[in-house]
Design an enzyme around this catalytic site. Structure first.
Site, short mmCIF file in Angstrom:
data_model
loop_
_atom_site.label_atom_id
_atom_site.label_comp_id
_atom_site.label_asym_id
_atom_site.label_seq_id
_atom_site.Cartn_x
_atom_site.Cartn_y
_atom_site.Cartn_z
CG HIS A 111 -3.34 -3.74 3.66
ND1 HIS A 111 -2.32 -3.20 4.43
CD2 HIS A 111 -3.94 -2.69 3.06
CE1 HIS A 111 -2.32 -1.89 4.29
NE2 HIS A 111 -3.30 -1.56 3.47
CD GLU B 71 -0.92 -6.29 5.82
OE1 GLU B 71 -0.61 -6.76 4.72
OE2 GLU B 71 -1.07 -5.07 6.01
CB CYS C 27 -0.96 -0.04 1.20
SG CYS C 27 -2.30 1.13 1.07
#
Ligand code: XMP
Length: 562
Positions: A204, A206, A102
């Site tokens: 993202h 994660e 990002c």
């Protein structure tokens, strides 16, 4: 030990990147996004060969060196903000693989000649990403067996739901970058560099809601950075034992224990490493603990082999100091100050040589500053009663503080506790605040109110441990809740018991889901469970006349009521 360095530009999910990669068995370290990396980066050259610490056993190498790749995190900032956080530019020359996530991607792009501009409308949540192009020819993203294979095999056909949170997008790619994935909303989502081992994701990976996120991280960590798995609790214990023995020598160590999983795991680690005769444990019973807690803590520590266990009983002092106080902050301040006074007095009474080491169960998350404080890297001390404690500060100045868990996340501390024989009951225990029941009795705290709350809380928690999650046999409500407790309100209400009028206290029940306590959601009980628990409480704790369930999330409420 091979490790991935994460540069934190203040994203809410930076910690998650670290945790997800550690789940893959690879050690991660987080540094402020603008940290000077001169001392840790290899000096130019290709990745791999120039990276220190790539041979030998993980335990022998410890945590030094071994950086195999760098991840640039997201950020609430925009790259064109005047104070936008910026990485040490040497990352672009050191030859290590880079993964920008990002803001991290946008920053890499702008730093290398690309452009970024605001989106007409911010993108948030699940967004489909289409893989446009095979990245073969690049090491990594498509390595078979590393799980990136399917991701790249059928360019143009493969889509997955990524998790986005961005207000800016790449408008001109920096020289060398190729777009290999695009969001269905029409923005670059996956970037690779044609010559350098640089990658970028606008989403993202994660976040657990990101489809294939863990595969993508694994592709970077193993396929591109060629990390070897070296991170496990067994390896950690081995390394810490070596470090502790070398640092402490024959000097006594004093650990302040609260009975929570962190300090108990720290106690276990000390007791399994050093002779028990040199490990002093001090616990303060403030009178503000839960039912039978002090007895259970004492038994648990003795079971771990504690020989010098100093149980300080100071309830009288705390109740006297709290008399007449109603303001939450005033209560917290009095408790914090008294903690310090008693701690200094009791530690002095132990008569340890002045060279003793002071240990604390500080976690990795307690040390890292994210968000607004990027780059300032203040050291945050865990328990409110240790903040600014002159004793802790003096020991820190002397270099005689030991924080054996300060590289671990909470879930890793639980795993460590289990490995070291800490009882399951302690390992699974919900967090409990330093000021104890005092912040769960609204208004003035008295011994009598503490006794009422203690009983009611024990009934609530006992039921949560007994009752299974609907549809999940073997998983108790307690285990699927981050934190649950009862709160005694400074209000009485009319009721009826048999034929008699009853004027009892109102009790609030609180149960929240959370990942780290920073934000929290309300636990969605079945109404039947709540009603049965409430009946049990009013039937068995005679001073409680009425029970409510707190349905506030955090924010705007906090988890504790005071
Ligand atoms: P709040 O109430 O701020 O709590 O949403 C977040 C988490 O922190 C715990 N908590 C404390 N822990 N000392 C502690 O060690 C404290 O003074 C303290 N106050 C809150 C709280 O129980 C929750 O897990």
């Amino acid at each position: 030990m091979d490790k991935i360095l994460i540069l934190d530009f203040g994203s809410q999910t930076t910690q998650l990147i670290g945790r997800r990669i550690r789940e893959l068995g690879v050690y991660t370290e987080i540094l402020p996004g603008d940290a000077d990396l001169g001392a840790v980066l290899p000096q130019g050259g290709e990745s791999g060969g120039a990276v220190p610490g790539t041979a030998g056993s993980a335990a022998a190498e410890g945590f030094a060196g071994g950086i195999r790749g760098i991840i640039l995190s997201g950020s609430p900032a925009s790259v064109y903000d005047p104070d936008a956080p910026a990485p040490d530019r040497r990352i672009y020359a050191c030859g290590l693989p880079l993964l920008g996530i990002c803001y991290g991607l946008q920053k890499m792009n702008v730093d290398n000649g690309g452009e970024v501009a605001p989106l007409p409308k911010r993108e948030y949540g699940g967004v489909k990403v289409r893989v446009l192009r095979d990245s073969t020819g690049k090491p990594g993203m498509s390595r078979p067996g590393v799980s990136g294979g399917r991701f790249n095999k059928r360019p143009g056909k493969e889509t997955f739901t990524a998790w986005m949170s961005h207000g800016d997008t790449l408008t001109k790619l920096a020289p060398g970058f190729t777009e290999v994935g695009r969001s269905e909303t029409g923005y670059p989502a996956v970037l690779v560099h044609r010559e350098k081992p640089w990658y970028g994701l606008q989403f993202h990976p994660e976040v657990t809601h990101c489809e294939r996120g863990q595969e993508i991280l694994a592709s970077f960590v193993f396929g591109i950075c060629r990390c070897r798995r070296g991170w496990s609790m067994e390896a950690y214990v081995e390394t810490m034992r070596g470090d502790l023995t070398a640092k402490v020598g024959d000097t006594p160590v004093l650990l302040l224990v609260s009975g929570g999983v962190d300090s108990t795991a720290a106690a276990a680690l000390l007791l399994k490493t050093l002779p028990a005769s040199r490990v002093h444990l001090m616990y303060m019973d403030t009178g503000l603990m839960r039912k039978d807690e002090t007895t259970q803590i004492k038994a648990a520590l003795e079971k771990l082999g504690a020989e010098h266990l100093h149980m300080v009983s100071c309830g009288d002092e705390f109740f006297a100091a709290l008399k007449g106080l109603e303001d939450p902050e005033a209560k917290r301040k009095v408790i914090g100050d008294l903690f310090i006074t008693i701690q200094e007095r009791e530690v002095a009474a132990l008569g340890l040589p002045s060279s003793y080491f002071l240990a604390q169960g500080t976690l990795y998350t307690d040390l890292i500053e994210s968000g607004a404080g990027v780059g300032k890297k203040a050291r945050v001390i865990k328990c409110h009663h240790n903040v600014g404690s002159p004793l802790v500060e003096a020991k820190r100045q002397e270099g005689r503080i030991i924080e054996p868990l300060d590289r671990l996340y909470k879930d890793e501390v639980r795993a460590l506790g289990r490995l070291l024989g800490v009882e399951e009951e302690t390992v699974r225990r919900h967090p409990f605040p330093g000021p104890g029941l005092a912040v769960r009795i609204l208004g003035e705290v008295t011994r009598e109110k503490c006794a009422v709350l203690r009983e009611a809380d024990a009934v609530f928690i006992g039921e949560l441990k007994k009752r299974p999650v609907p549809g999940k046999r073997g998983v108790s409500l307690y285990d699927s809740i981050w934190q649950a407790f009862a709160v005694l309100l400074p209000v009485r209400s009319v009721g009826v018991a048999g034929d008699l009028r009853r004027y009892g206290w109102v009790l609030a029940l609180r149960a929240v889901t959370s990942a780290d306590g920073m934000t929290a959601g309300v636990y969605p009980f079945l109404a039947r469970d709540l009603a049965e628990i409430a009946t049990l409480i009013t039937n068995t704790v005679k001073d409680i006349g009425r029970v409510c369930y707190d349905i506030s999330s955090k924010p705007p409420a906090t988890i504790e009521w005071e």
